[in-house]
Design a protein around this motif. Structure first.
Motif, PDB file in Angstrom:
ATOM      1  N   VAL A  79       0.828  -1.209   0.000  1.00  0.00           N
ATOM      2  CA  VAL A  79       0.000   0.000   0.000  1.00  0.00           C
ATOM      3  C   VAL A  79       0.861   1.257   0.000  1.00  0.00           C
ATOM      4  CG1 VAL A  79      -1.817  -1.194   1.304  1.00  0.00           C
ATOM      5  CG2 VAL A  79      -0.123   0.173   2.533  1.00  0.00           C
ATOM      6  N   ARG A  80       0.167   2.386  -0.205  1.00  0.00           N
ATOM      7  CA  ARG A  80       0.736   3.711   0.035  1.00  0.00           C
ATOM      8  C   ARG A  80      -0.400   4.607   0.527  1.00  0.00           C
ATOM      9  NH1 ARG A  80       0.563   3.960  -5.815  1.00  0.00           N
ATOM     10  NH2 ARG A  80       2.745   3.321  -5.904  1.00  0.00           N
ATOM     11  N   PRO A  81      -0.064   5.690   1.236  1.00  0.00           N
ATOM     12  CA  PRO A  81      -1.124   6.609   1.658  1.00  0.00           C
ATOM     13  C   PRO A  81      -1.847   7.194   0.447  1.00  0.00           C
ATOM     14  CG  PRO A  81       0.888   7.016   2.894  1.00  0.00           C
ATOM     15  CD  PRO A  81       1.251   6.064   1.800  1.00  0.00           C
ATOM     16  N   GLU A  82      -3.150   7.373   0.572  1.00  0.00           N
ATOM     17  CA  GLU A  82      -3.916   7.963  -0.515  1.00  0.00           C
ATOM     18  C   GLU A  82      -3.381   9.351  -0.837  1.00  0.00           C
ATOM     19  OE1 GLU A  82      -7.999   7.968   0.646  1.00  0.00           O
ATOM     20  OE2 GLU A  82      -8.310   5.863   0.099  1.00  0.00           O
ATOM     21  N   GLY A  83      -3.287   9.650  -2.126  1.00  0.00           N
ATOM     22  CA  GLY A  83      -2.764  10.939  -2.545  1.00  0.00           C
ATOM     23  C   GLY A  83      -1.261  10.950  -2.725  1.00  0.00           C
ATOM     24  N   GLY A  84      -0.611   9.808  -2.476  1.00  0.00           N
ATOM     25  CA  GLY A  84       0.837   9.724  -2.675  1.00  0.00           C
ATOM     26  C   GLY A  84       1.568   9.531  -1.373  1.00  0.00           C
ATOM     27  N   GLY A  85       2.735   8.947  -1.472  1.00  0.00           N
ATOM     28  CA  GLY A  85       3.544   8.667  -0.294  1.00  0.00           C
ATOM     29  C   GLY A  85       4.387   7.443  -0.530  1.00  0.00           C
ATOM     30  N   GLU A  86       5.104   7.049   0.486  1.00  0.00           N
ATOM     31  CA  GLU A  86       6.044   5.936   0.387  1.00  0.00           C
ATOM     32  C   GLU A  86       5.308   4.603   0.294  1.00  0.00           C
ATOM     33  OE1 GLU A  86       9.780   4.106   3.010  1.00  0.00           O
ATOM     34  OE2 GLU A  86       8.824   5.996   3.568  1.00  0.00           O
ATOM     35  N   ASP A  87       5.780   3.726  -0.605  1.00  0.00           N
ATOM     36  CA  ASP A  87       5.222   2.380  -0.683  1.00  0.00           C
ATOM     37  C   ASP A  87       5.654   1.575   0.535  1.00  0.00           C
ATOM     38  OD1 ASP A  87       4.293   3.194  -3.125  1.00  0.00           O
ATOM     39  OD2 ASP A  87       5.508   1.813  -4.317  1.00  0.00           O
ATOM     40  N   GLY A  88       4.757   0.772   1.043  1.00  0.00           N
ATOM     41  CA  GLY A  88       5.067  -0.087   2.176  1.00  0.00           C
ATOM     42  C   GLY A  88       4.064  -1.218   2.258  1.00  0.00           C
ATOM     43  N   THR A  89       4.125  -1.975   3.337  1.00  0.00           N
ATOM     44  CA  THR A  89       3.179  -3.065   3.542  1.00  0.00           C
ATOM     45  C   THR A  89       2.158  -2.676   4.606  1.00  0.00           C
ATOM     46  OG1 THR A  89       4.612  -4.105   5.194  1.00  0.00           O
ATOM     47  CG2 THR A  89       4.844  -4.843   2.907  1.00  0.00           C
ATOM     48  N   PHE A  90       1.009  -3.333   4.555  1.00  0.00           N
ATOM     49  CA  PHE A  90       0.026  -3.258   5.629  1.00  0.00           C
ATOM     50  C   PHE A  90      -0.373  -4.685   5.953  1.00  0.00           C
ATOM     51  CE2 PHE A  90      -4.101  -3.118   7.591  1.00  0.00           C
ATOM     52  CZ  PHE A  90      -3.986  -2.058   8.489  1.00  0.00           C
ATOM     53  N   ILE A  91      -0.181  -5.079   7.203  1.00  0.00           N
ATOM     54  CA  ILE A  91      -0.448  -6.450   7.624  1.00  0.00           C
ATOM     55  C   ILE A  91      -1.903  -6.546   8.070  1.00  0.00           C
ATOM     56  CG2 ILE A  91       0.191  -8.296   9.199  1.00  0.00           C
ATOM     57  CD1 ILE A  91       2.954  -6.953   9.457  1.00  0.00           C
ATOM     58  N   THR A  92      -2.658  -7.423   7.425  1.00  0.00           N
ATOM     59  CA  THR A  92      -4.067  -7.557   7.780  1.00  0.00           C
ATOM     60  C   THR A  92      -4.286  -8.513   8.949  1.00  0.00           C
ATOM     61  OG1 THR A  92      -4.363  -9.276   6.088  1.00  0.00           O
ATOM     62  CG2 THR A  92      -4.830  -6.997   5.450  1.00  0.00           C
ATOM     63  N   HIS A  93      -3.444  -9.538   9.060  1.00  0.00           N
ATOM     64  CA  HIS A  93      -3.519 -10.493  10.179  1.00  0.00           C
ATOM     65  C   HIS A  93      -2.106 -10.963  10.484  1.00  0.00           C
ATOM     66  CE1 HIS A  93      -7.876 -10.634   9.689  1.00  0.00           C
ATOM     67  NE2 HIS A  93      -7.674 -10.817   8.396  1.00  0.00           N
ATOM     68  N   LEU A  94      -1.831 -11.195  11.778  1.00  0.00           N
ATOM     69  CA  LEU A  94      -0.478 -11.606  12.162  1.00  0.00           C
ATOM     70  C   LEU A  94      -0.535 -12.600  13.322  1.00  0.00           C
ATOM     71  CD1 LEU A  94       2.435 -11.043  11.276  1.00  0.00           C
ATOM     72  CD2 LEU A  94       2.549  -9.246  13.011  1.00  0.00           C
TER      73      LEU A  94
END
Length: 228
Positions: A79-94
């Motif tokens: 993912v990235r923040p809406e409107g632009g920003g750094e690419d990264g991960t978002f963990i949905t379950h861990l």
């Protein structure tokens, strides 16, 4: 000033160091629309090509870690923040196998950790991971194991929500005994648990695997999260 956190009566000093573990990552090709349905508000899915994105399963055996020894299965969006920003991960379950790291992950970073049953069976060439939650099968996945390459420590970023506010955690990960597999066999069975249904909504299957990686001796470092 060095950040510290009180976790179940123990002091955790940042950054958190992982000195030894093994890690497998399975990357799947998925539809952007399906991935976006699982993303938190305020984030957009990173497209690999029009209408397509990637989703990852991360399978980690932490052997020597500031938070203890435990097993972990992560489900990751890119993912990235809406409107632009750094690419990264978002963990949905861990899901993890130990209480201390569960509380620490929730409290320090906002990682969605829960204590669950994870069973691992390794051979010289394969690693099988079975995740069960509430007595129901979530997933049963077997990946290729092995490699002789060295993976330099790479700077990475993960987004989380802490009290509903987005945060960015920077971390590094590298190691030795690494291998990358583009055409290797991956076996995957999804169960009837609601999280398995969620994963099925992405169309995950052995045919949608893009890449599998293995690192036999992984090292990592997790920094203090920063509010966006």
């Amino acid at each position: 000033m060095t950040a510290t956190h009180d976790i179940l009566g123990q002091t955790v000093t940042m950054p958190v160091e992982v000195r030894d573990g093994s890690n497998a990552t399975v990357i799947f090709d998925v539809a952007v629309e399906a991935a976006q349905a699982l993303a938190p508000a305020g984030f957009e899915i990173v497209e690999t090509e029009p209408g397509r994105a990637q989703f990852a399963l991360a399978l980690v055996d932490y052997r020597d870690n500031d938070l203890g020894s435990y097993l972990e299965v992560g489900t990751l969006l890119f993912v990235r923040p809406e409107g632009g920003g750094e690419d990264g991960t978002f963990i949905t379950h861990l899901p993890v196998t130990e209480e201390f790291t569960c509380v620490a992950g929730n409290q320090i970073w906002g990682f969605p950790k829960s204590v669950e049953q994870i069973d691992v069976t390794n051979t010289d060439t394969t690693s099988r991971w079975v995740l069960t939650m509430g007595g129901e099968l979530v997933l049963d996945v077997t990946v290729p194991r092995g490699g002789s390459d060295e993976m330099p420590a790479m700077p990475l970023a993960s987004y989380t929500l802490i009290d509903g506010r987005p945060h960015l955690t920077r971390f590094t990960q590298g190691g030795t005994g690494s291998g990358m597999y583009f055409d290797a066999d991956v076996a995957l069975t999804l169960g009837d648990h609601p999280i398995a249904t969620e994963l099925a909504s992405l169309g995950l299957s052995p045919d949608s695997v893009v890449l599998t990686t293995w690192t036999e001796r992984m090292e990592a470092r997790f920094e203090e999260p920063n509010s966006l």
